[in-house]
Design a protein around this motif. Structure first.
Motif, PDB file in Angstrom:
ATOM      1  N   ILE A  37      28.009 -16.301  -6.106  1.00 17.64           N
ATOM      2  CA  ILE A  37      27.562 -17.306  -7.057  1.00 17.64           C
ATOM      3  C   ILE A  37      26.269 -17.983  -6.631  1.00 17.64           C
ATOM      4  O   ILE A  37      25.376 -18.219  -7.443  1.00 17.64           O
ATOM      5  CB  ILE A  37      28.654 -18.361  -7.296  1.00 17.64           C
ATOM      6  N   ASP A  38      26.152 -18.290  -5.321  1.00 13.61           N
ATOM      7  CA  ASP A  38      24.933 -18.961  -4.870  1.00 13.61           C
ATOM      8  C   ASP A  38      23.730 -18.039  -4.953  1.00 13.61           C
ATOM      9  O   ASP A  38      22.616 -18.468  -5.271  1.00 13.61           O
ATOM     10  CB  ASP A  38      25.121 -19.490  -3.445  1.00 13.61           C
ATOM     11  N   VAL A  39      23.948 -16.752  -4.684  1.00  8.48           N
ATOM     12  CA  VAL A  39      22.851 -15.773  -4.794  1.00  8.48           C
ATOM     13  C   VAL A  39      22.429 -15.624  -6.246  1.00  8.48           C
ATOM     14  O   VAL A  39      21.231 -15.602  -6.569  1.00  8.48           O
ATOM     15  CB  VAL A  39      23.279 -14.416  -4.214  1.00  8.48           C
ATOM     16  N   PHE A  40      23.418 -15.534  -7.126  1.00  6.14           N
ATOM     17  CA  PHE A  40      23.104 -15.392  -8.555  1.00  6.14           C
ATOM     18  C   PHE A  40      22.338 -16.602  -9.075  1.00  6.14           C
ATOM     19  O   PHE A  40      21.359 -16.469  -9.804  1.00  6.14           O
ATOM     20  CB  PHE A  40      24.385 -15.201  -9.363  1.00  6.14           C
TER      21      PHE A  40
ATOM     22  N   GLN B 147      24.190  -7.690 -13.169  1.00  8.23           N
ATOM     23  CA  GLN B 147      24.503  -7.730 -11.745  1.00  8.23           C
ATOM     24  C   GLN B 147      25.342  -8.941 -11.355  1.00  8.23           C
ATOM     25  O   GLN B 147      25.773  -9.060 -10.199  1.00  8.23           O
ATOM     26  CB  GLN B 147      23.200  -7.744 -10.931  1.00  8.23           C
ATOM     27  N   ARG B 148      25.578  -9.803 -12.314  1.00  7.00           N
ATOM     28  CA  ARG B 148      26.279 -11.064 -12.026  1.00  7.00           C
ATOM     29  C   ARG B 148      27.628 -10.850 -11.350  1.00  7.00           C
ATOM     30  O   ARG B 148      27.975 -11.538 -10.378  1.00  7.00           O
ATOM     31  CB  ARG B 148      26.461 -11.841 -13.348  1.00  7.00           C
ATOM     32  N   ALA B 149      28.396  -9.887 -11.812  1.00 11.38           N
ATOM     33  CA  ALA B 149      29.748  -9.688 -11.287  1.00 11.38           C
ATOM     34  C   ALA B 149      29.751  -9.248  -9.827  1.00 11.38           C
ATOM     35  O   ALA B 149      30.731  -9.489  -9.109  1.00 11.38           O
ATOM     36  CB  ALA B 149      30.502  -8.666 -12.136  1.00 11.38           C
ATOM     37  N   ASP B 150      28.705  -8.622  -9.374  1.00  6.88           N
ATOM     38  CA  ASP B 150      28.637  -8.101  -8.003  1.00  6.88           C
ATOM     39  C   ASP B 150      27.894  -9.034  -7.052  1.00  6.88           C
ATOM     40  O   ASP B 150      27.658  -8.666  -5.890  1.00  6.88           O
ATOM     41  CB  ASP B 150      27.941  -6.727  -7.997  1.00  6.88           C
TER      42      ASP B 150
ATOM     43  N   ALA C  66      18.723 -16.562 -10.693  1.00  3.43           N
ATOM     44  CA  ALA C  66      18.534 -17.069 -12.054  1.00  3.43           C
ATOM     45  C   ALA C  66      17.457 -18.154 -12.091  1.00  3.43           C
ATOM     46  O   ALA C  66      16.627 -18.203 -13.002  1.00  3.43           O
ATOM     47  CB  ALA C  66      19.861 -17.615 -12.590  1.00  3.43           C
ATOM     48  N   GLU C  67      17.480 -19.025 -11.085  1.00  6.45           N
ATOM     49  CA  GLU C  67      16.457 -20.082 -11.026  1.00  6.45           C
ATOM     50  C   GLU C  67      15.066 -19.492 -10.817  1.00  6.45           C
ATOM     51  O   GLU C  67      14.093 -19.930 -11.445  1.00  6.45           O
ATOM     52  CB  GLU C  67      16.788 -21.051  -9.906  1.00  6.45           C
ATOM     53  N   ALA C  68      14.978 -18.481  -9.964  1.00  5.79           N
ATOM     54  CA  ALA C  68      13.687 -17.833  -9.719  1.00  5.79           C
ATOM     55  C   ALA C  68      13.177 -17.151 -10.985  1.00  5.79           C
ATOM     56  O   ALA C  68      11.982 -17.208 -11.300  1.00  5.79           O
ATOM     57  CB  ALA C  68      13.826 -16.819  -8.586  1.00  5.79           C
ATOM     58  N   PHE C  69      14.079 -16.519 -11.722  1.00  2.00           N
ATOM     59  CA  PHE C  69      13.694 -15.864 -12.979  1.00  2.00           C
ATOM     60  C   PHE C  69      13.191 -16.884 -13.990  1.00  2.00           C
ATOM     61  O   PHE C  69      12.178 -16.673 -14.669  1.00  2.00           O
ATOM     62  CB  PHE C  69      14.884 -15.092 -13.557  1.00  2.00           C
ATOM     63  N   ASP C  70      13.890 -17.995 -14.089  1.00  2.00           N
ATOM     64  CA  ASP C  70      13.488 -19.037 -15.038  1.00  2.00           C
ATOM     65  C   ASP C  70      12.113 -19.588 -14.688  1.00  2.00           C
ATOM     66  O   ASP C  70      11.264 -19.791 -15.578  1.00  2.00           O
ATOM     67  CB  ASP C  70      14.517 -20.153 -15.041  1.00  2.00           C
ATOM     68  N   GLU C  71      11.864 -19.840 -13.407  1.00  2.00           N
ATOM     69  CA  GLU C  71      10.557 -20.336 -12.985  1.00  2.00           C
ATOM     70  C   GLU C  71       9.464 -19.318 -13.296  1.00  2.00           C
ATOM     71  O   GLU C  71       8.361 -19.684 -13.731  1.00  2.00           O
ATOM     72  CB  GLU C  71      10.587 -20.652 -11.489  1.00  2.00           C
TER      73      GLU C  71
END
Length: 199
Positions: free
Chosen positions: A94-97, A88-91, A101-106
């Motif tokens: 950048i700030d949302v991604f 989903q990165r391309a759609d 990504a930070e939420a997933f890592d946590e």
């Protein structure tokens, strides 16, 4: 703690040296002196080959396999979620991604900590099961020691050299199995038993 009733191996070696030096002035053979004063036992063997220890180890293995399967399922789910986020990165802005990504890592780190905690609990259960076995089997070893007229029981691994006749592992396992079974009915508080044994 696991071997609190066994004497230090060096003391046994010193006893051997004393017995060897004394054979010239004593009629009693050295082997007889050792057999009536010191016995040895395979501590690990007592646990792993007794019904009590086998039950504890089987419980540990069963729970460990279940935890490993759970870890694999979680890892697969996290990997799938990671791939979906990457796709989903391309759609995404950048700030949302980056926020996603930070939420997933946590989330992944929290899950990892939780699973590590489960592994520590499992290891603690095994350690406590072994300690429990050593506490409740100690009086039985004491009985065997008295019956054989010995004054000490040593862990066989701490003895450099000994006669096979002083090892009571097999007899101890048979007696422990007969008196304790698999240990599921041993309800007395281990601390109480340990205090009683020391007294």
């Amino acid at each position: 703690m696991a071997r609190i009733w066994f004497s230090i191996g060096l003391a046994f070696l010193a006893g051997l040296a004393f017995a060897q030096d004394s054979t010239a002035v004593q009629d009693q053979p050295q082997s007889a002196v050792i057999a009536t004063s010191v016995l040895t036992v395979d501590v690990d063997g007592l646990f792993t080959r007794s019904q009590f220890g086998i039950r504890v180890l089987e419980d540990y293995t069963t729970q460990g396999e279940a935890l490993a399967a759970e870890n694999r399922r979680i890892a697969d789910a996290l990997r799938e979620e990671e791939l979906t986020l990457a796709a989903q990165r391309a759609d995404m802005a950048i700030d949302v991604f980056l926020a996603e990504a930070e939420a997933f890592d946590e989330k992944a780190q929290a899950i990892r900590r939780a699973q590590d905690a489960k592994e520590r609990v499992l290891e603690t259960l095994l350690s406590e099961g072994r300690d429990r076995f050593l506490v409740v089997s100690r009086p039985i070893l004491g009985e065997l020691m008295i019956e054989r007229g010995a004054s000490a029981i040593l862990d066989r691994r701490s003895v450099l050299l000994s006669l096979g006749s002083i090892d009571i592992t097999e007899d101890a396992i048979a007696r422990i199995d007969a008196e304790l079974g698999d240990g599921t009915v041993q309800d007395e508080d281990p601390e109480t038993e340990e205090t009683t044994a020391q007294d």
